[in-house]
Design an enzyme around this catalytic site. Structure first.
Site, PDB file in Angstrom:
ATOM      1  N   SER A  33      40.943  47.476  34.965  1.00 50.49           N
ATOM      2  CA  SER A  33      40.077  46.760  35.757  1.00 50.49           C
ATOM      3  C   SER A  33      38.854  46.747  35.157  1.00 50.49           C
ATOM      4  O   SER A  33      38.699  46.655  33.844  1.00 50.49           O
ATOM      5  CB  SER A  33      40.169  47.184  37.249  1.00 50.49           C
ATOM      6  OG  SER A  33      39.500  46.115  38.079  1.00 50.49           O
ATOM      7  N   ASP A  56      48.674  39.426  39.039  1.00 49.29           N
ATOM      8  CA  ASP A  56      47.412  40.163  39.162  1.00 49.29           C
ATOM      9  C   ASP A  56      46.548  38.969  39.070  1.00 49.29           C
ATOM     10  O   ASP A  56      46.182  38.168  38.032  1.00 49.29           O
ATOM     11  CB  ASP A  56      47.134  41.066  38.319  1.00 49.29           C
ATOM     12  CG  ASP A  56      45.828  41.481  38.512  1.00 49.29           C
ATOM     13  OD1 ASP A  56      45.199  41.528  39.293  1.00 49.29           O
ATOM     14  OD2 ASP A  56      45.269  42.206  37.467  1.00 49.29           O
ATOM     15  N   HIS A  96      48.163  44.607  39.321  1.00 49.21           N
ATOM     16  CA  HIS A  96      46.980  44.886  38.638  1.00 49.21           C
ATOM     17  C   HIS A  96      47.307  46.445  38.079  1.00 49.21           C
ATOM     18  O   HIS A  96      47.458  47.478  38.438  1.00 49.21           O
ATOM     19  CB  HIS A  96      45.863  45.360  39.858  1.00 49.21           C
ATOM     20  CG  HIS A  96      44.538  45.318  39.468  1.00 49.21           C
ATOM     21  ND1 HIS A  96      43.893  44.293  38.654  1.00 49.21           N
ATOM     22  CD2 HIS A  96      43.461  46.326  39.664  1.00 49.21           C
ATOM     23  CE1 HIS A  96      42.485  44.572  38.095  1.00 49.21           C
ATOM     24  NE2 HIS A  96      42.440  45.575  38.862  1.00 49.21           N
TER      25      HIS A  96
END
Length: 526
Positions: free
Chosen positions: A193, A445, A470
């Site tokens: 991320s 995601d 994710h």
């Protein structure tokens, strides 16, 4: 091996990761529950079940250290400093120049990422690697100005990605000089991320410090004039609609249902009670806050739609969207009935364990994630536009209004955002000069809409995980993993090996050339 840095405070820590969930508290609660029971038979049954559960646990051992960092790495006028937390495991490290696996900490307490980055731990023995997790400034306990860190811009203004990367440069440089045998260690950086963004930018900006980067679910393109603002919400909607069109439609109609029910005080009271809200709904601001919470819940579920039970943002079952959608089946209901049905699905997210006494709309995820710090970053350099139309997505219509966004940021933080700062610093979509980066993205995601989904060059490559949520690839190996993430990890390991081998070859060649030059020089001396 780490005696060289023993002078720093170093409390030992052990975190247990429940198989498939990354929940350190769960295995501890299992041990406590193991001793409970009303009779001998029940206690024996509990003990048996406890033994089975604990067999699916393993420990991540690390030592905790603190390093003194400059608050401002780019000024000679500011002498302020702070202590940055970092964690080390050298159990499998080859002290004769073995690699260092470095996690570029992101927006939260670093222990959260330790618990949910099992890939690094899984492959450390294979590569004889040291594992290092560094906490991002202004998160966890790494607060430059203590309780004053978020009080005003003169203290908060040092919360930037470039300052964080400079922290990591300083820390790695220190470790390679302080730890015997690490001076010539290649460094591979990992991140997921925002951490994946940092890992990629780390390699781009400091290729002499890190030899390669695994950048998982890194939305480095989720910025103004690069990625359309509507893409994110549309993919969230697709994740739910793929499971059930009725499910997506219930959510789409819920916004109007909330408006209808809460149009008077009696309706606000009804929804407060029906949804077991911790705080009663009294004003339109309360309604807006509740809707914002729901937007985050549906988004988070799309992000963490893992194929096994997990505990990254919240304790959830395997395939949580499927479980949520099993409750959202009839969009053709009156508003109160539709909202009661919505609450059943919502409960999967906020109360899957059954331990929540009420729904706290102020707490959308694991408390170790810091919404406050990220909100400041979003209001300064991490300006990521999102917009919804309620037709091609199931959210309440909300256009992207930068002017209103900027004024809101100023009212909250006393600063105005710089929407093009990231593109100017790191290149935006033009990253052709970069090297040795793997960008991995799962197509479930929603952040993949701002990810690098193509091979930029032979050394900056994209790995696609069709069934992946994710940064699924950064999580530890699990029997529930789809083949695509197993293959992704194989590819990532191959690149890591190549980067380490290239570094080792160049280092050895450089040493050989120096030795040869020295020998030639010596032979010329009469």
């Amino acid at each position: 091996m780490l005696s060289e840095i023993e002078s720093q405070w170093r409390p030992s820590a052990r975190y247990f990761q429940q198989f498939g969930s990354g929940n350190p508290a769960l295995s501890l609660s299992v041990q406590c529950w193991c001793s409970r029971g009303k009779g001998v038979g029940e206690m024996l049954l509990n003990a048996l079940l406890c033994t089975v559960l604990l067999c699916f646990c393993h420990a991540y051992d690390y030592d905790t250290y603190f390093y003194k960092q400059k608050v401002d790495h780019f000024s000679f006028a500011d002498p302020d400093s702070f202590t940055q937390r970092y964690l080390i495991n050298d159990e499998f490290w080859d002290s004769n120049g073995g690699p260092i696996f470095f996690y570029a900490g992101n927006e939260g307490d670093i222990t959260l990422f330790v618990d949910n980055t099992g890939f690094m731990w899984d492959i450390a023995p294979e590569f004889n690697a040291m594992v290092v997790f560094a906490e991002h400034r202004y998160y966890g306990v790494s607060m430059p100005y203590g309780n004053e860190s978020f009080s005003e811009p003169k203290y908060t203004g040092y919360l930037t990605s470039e300052q964080a990367l400079a922290d990591y440069v300083e820390l790695i440089t220190y470790l390679k000089t302080a730890i015997s045998g690490a001076e010539k260690s290649p460094v591979i950086t990992f991140g997921g991320s925002y951490g994946g963004m940092l890992a990629a930018w780390f390699r781009m900006k400091y290729p002499h410090i890190v030899q390669g980067a695994i950048a998982a679910s890194a939305p480095i393109l989720q910025f103004i004039d690069i990625t359309p603002c509507e893409n994110f919400g549309q993919l969230v909607t697709t994740d739910f609609a793929t499971e059930s069109k009725e499910c997506a439609e219930v959510i789409r109609r819920s916004w109007a249902a909330i408006d209808s029910v809460t149009s008077d005080d009696a309706g606000k009271t009804w929804l407060t009670n029906a949804w077991s809200l911790c705080e009663p709904l009294k004003t339109q601001e309360d309604i807006k806050a509740l809707k914002d919470y729901l937007v985050n819940v549906w988004t988070n579920l799309a992000m963490i739609d893992y194929p096994y039970p997990a505990n990254f943002l919240a304790p959830l079952p395997a395939f949580p969207i499927k479980v949520v959608c099993s409750h959202l089946t009839n969009p053709e209901q009156v508003p109160t009935a539709l909202l009661q049905e919505l609450f059943e699905g919502l409960s999967v997210y906020f109360n899957y364990t059954g331990e929540a006494k009420c729904l706290d709309s102020n707490q959308q995820a694991d408390v170790r994630l810091d919404d406050k710090g990220w909100d400041f970053q979003a209001c300064t350099e991490m300006v990521m536009p999102f917009c919804y139309d309620g037709i091609n997505d199931f959210f309440e219509p909300a256009p992207w209004d930068f002017k209103a966004f900027a004024e809101d940021c100023y009212n909250k933080w006393g600063v105005y955002p710089r929407p093009f700062m990231v593109a100017h610093m790191y290149g935006g979509k033009d990253i052709s000069a970069a090297s040795n980066i793997v960008f991995s993205n799962g197509l479930l995601d929603p952040w993949s809409t701002g990810g690098v989904l193509w091979n930029v060059s032979d050394t900056v490559v994209s790995v696609i995980i069709p069934e992946g949520a994710h940064h699924l690839d950064l999580r530890g190996s699990n029997p529930g993993d789809p083949q695509s993430v197993i293959d992704a990890r194989i590819t990532e390991k191959a690149y890591i090996k190549t980067w380490i081998d290239d570094y080792t070859y160049k280092h050895n060649k450089s040493k050989h050339d120096k030795d040869e030059l020295h020998e030639r020089f010596q032979n010329k001396i009469p």
